[in-house]
Enzyme design. Structure first.
Site, mmCIF file in Angstrom:
data_model
loop_
_atom_site.group_PDB
_atom_site.id
_atom_site.type_symbol
_atom_site.label_atom_id
_atom_site.label_comp_id
_atom_site.label_asym_id
_atom_site.label_seq_id
_atom_site.Cartn_x
_atom_site.Cartn_y
_atom_site.Cartn_z
ATOM 1 N N LYS A 1 90.689 102.418 0.754
ATOM 2 C CA LYS A 1 89.862 103.488 1.554
ATOM 3 C C LYS A 1 90.410 103.677 3.094
ATOM 4 C CE LYS A 1 85.999 103.099 -1.551
ATOM 5 N NZ LYS A 1 86.526 101.857 -2.268
ATOM 6 N N GLU B 1 85.006 100.327 -13.094
ATOM 7 C CA GLU B 1 83.923 99.904 -12.497
ATOM 8 C C GLU B 1 82.697 100.670 -12.639
ATOM 9 O OE1 GLU B 1 83.534 100.378 -8.263
ATOM 10 O OE2 GLU B 1 85.744 101.275 -8.276
#
Length: 311
Positions: free
Chosen positions: A160, A26
């Site tokens: 996360k 990414e």
């Protein structure tokens, strides 16, 4: 008329034609996830980690409206250093192309573009997921629904830890996204080795992950993604007490300053970097480099399976 097709870097195009192993990467981590000037240095290190493990890196992003699979160093530098780079999820890609934007692809967009390009393995740091207080805000990352319909293996350190990890795992189950732990039956929490949740499945080697991908293809039943959750070793994680204190402070700051939507994750990551005096950045870098290495080894094993296995 502008050419809106996906553009391929030379090395990636050659690798696709030759059937060589490729790992998608990414660009949001470059433009929005890491501070300057570390972001460009780390982006190059990530690509080198993929190369060192025997695969071709394909960093995905948009430059002046061109959606590129396999950014060259000049394009990577541009996304790492210029202001105004848009954060692109899947829904943003066509609009950004039509308006000539510079854009960094999220996990969702990178997964979708990689799969469309014929790339089956993707390395990232941590997934997006269900945000805290989502019952009121309905704030959930597009990563989840995209992976429900995108046949790609995503190597990550879980989701996360700033998110609602339990709710995210529930959504992944509902959406039919496969989740396996890499040499673990516990789901990692990005900065933390263990987020506190069990997993039903684990795999022990890149070759076993490659077998999962072959089985999915041969069966022709499941079209969703495969999350390979790769935890940090305990001695490399962020100190849990420091993590919990920093997260509590960051969540309070979000509420005070009214930060919402796409701005939440960059805001909290920047707070972690500042409040931990760079310790979280070092952990973040360890995470992505380890995931890039594992993803490359999975891609190598998958390429070998395609060559050796009967149809």
């Amino acid at each position: 008329m502008t050419n809106f097709h996906i553009h391929f870097g030379t090395e990636v195009a050659d690798a696709l034609r030759a059937g060589r192993p490729i790992v998608a990467l990414e660009s949001t981590i470059v433009s929005h996830g890491l501070p300057r000037p570390d972001n460009l240095l780390v982006a190059r290190q990530i690509e080198q980690a993929v190369r060192d493990a025997g695969a071709v890196p394909a960093t995905i992003g948009m430059v002046a409206g061109e959606l590129i699979v396999g950014l060259d160093d000049a394009q990577l530098t541009r996304l790492a250093t210029v202001d105004g780079v848009s954060k692109l999820s899947v829904r943003d890609l066509a609009v950004a192309a039509a308006t000539g934007a510079d854009g960094a692809t999220t996990v969702a967009a990178t997964s979708a573009v990689a799969a469309a390009a014929g790339i089956g393995v993707f390395a990232t740091g941590g997934l997006g997921g269900v945000h805290r207080e989502a019952a009121q805000t309905f704030d959930e990352s597009a990563d989840l629904v995209t992976l429900a319909r995108t046949p790609i293996a995503v190597v990550c350190a879980g989701v996360k830890s700033i998110l609602d990890v339990g709710a995210t795992l529930e959504r992944l189950e509902t959406l039919g996204v496969s989740v396996v732990g890499y040499r673990t039956r516990r789901f990692p929490g990005f900065y933390l080795t263990d987020a506190g949740f069990d997993l039903d499945w684990s795999v022990e080697s890149p070759e076993q992950v490659a077998d999962v991908l072959v089985a999915r293809e041969r069966q022709g039943v499941h079209q969703g993604g495969l999350i390979v959750a790769n935890p940090l070793p305990v001695n490399q994680q962020l100190n849990p007490a420091l993590h919990d204190r920093t997260l509590a402070e960051g969540l309070a700051m979000l509420a005070r300053e009214g930060v919402t939507g796409k701005a939440v994750t960059p805001f909290l990551l920047a707070h972690f970097h500042s409040a931990t005096e760079g310790a979280s950045l070092a952990v973040n870098v360890r995470i992505i480099l380890r995931n890039a290495d594992l993803a490359a080894r999975i891609a190598v094993a998958a390429a070998a399976r395609r060559t050796d296995s009967p149809a």
